[in-house]
Design a protein around this motif. Structure first.
Motif: not given
Length: 155
Positions: A113-114, A132, A139
């Motif tokens: 997600g990140q 995220a 991101r």
């Protein structure tokens, strides 16, 4: 919990131990922890395939109880408190920036997600989360003493 990662590794905290703070994963966060560890398994498999050899991934920080998160200076909205993030290194692959660069091109495939390249240099690490961020620009980022920057940069 998974083939290569244990619950004790995911909840280990030298800060919690040093300060006598509990860092036990609440039962309601177990699904999130399992999702995060599954992401780490995908990351390990990807790095191993890219290197052509087994690449262990070390969790520096996984789940953090709120008091532990405060003690380490974590964000008040940290995904670590949701069992949705881990700070990792993979020394057999290379420095954290090399790990971050390799993973950045595959965040979608790996369901990251990140991805944050935190404090590039010899003592840096890579933060990965299953959640995220709201802003797509956040991101894949690098955080240095000067603050955050988009993308994976060395300084």
């Amino acid at each position: 919990m998974t083939e290569n990662f244990s619950l004790s590794e995911f909840t280990r905290s030298t800060t919690a131990a040093r300060r006598g703070l509990p860092n036990t994963l609440p039962g309601e966060l177990m699904p999130a922890a399992l999702q995060t560890l599954a992401m780490l398994e995908r990351i390990r498999a990807h790095l191993s395939a890219a290197a052509g050899r087994d690449i262990p991934v070390q969790i520096l920080s996984g789940y953090r109880a709120p008091a532990v998160n405060t003690a380490v200076g974590g964000s008040a909205n940290s995904d670590h408190m949701r069992a949705s993030a881990a700070d990792i290194i993979a020394p057999a692959f290379g420095p954290a920036i090399d790990v971050a660069r390799e993973l950045a091109a595959h965040v979608g495939d790996l369901r990251i997600g990140q991805l944050i390249n935190e404090f590039p240099g010899a003592s840096g690490w890579v933060h990965v989360s299953t959640r995220a961020p709201l802003a797509v620009v956040n991101r894949v980022i690098t955080i240095t003493a000067a603050g955050p920057r988009a993308g994976i940069v060395s300084a």
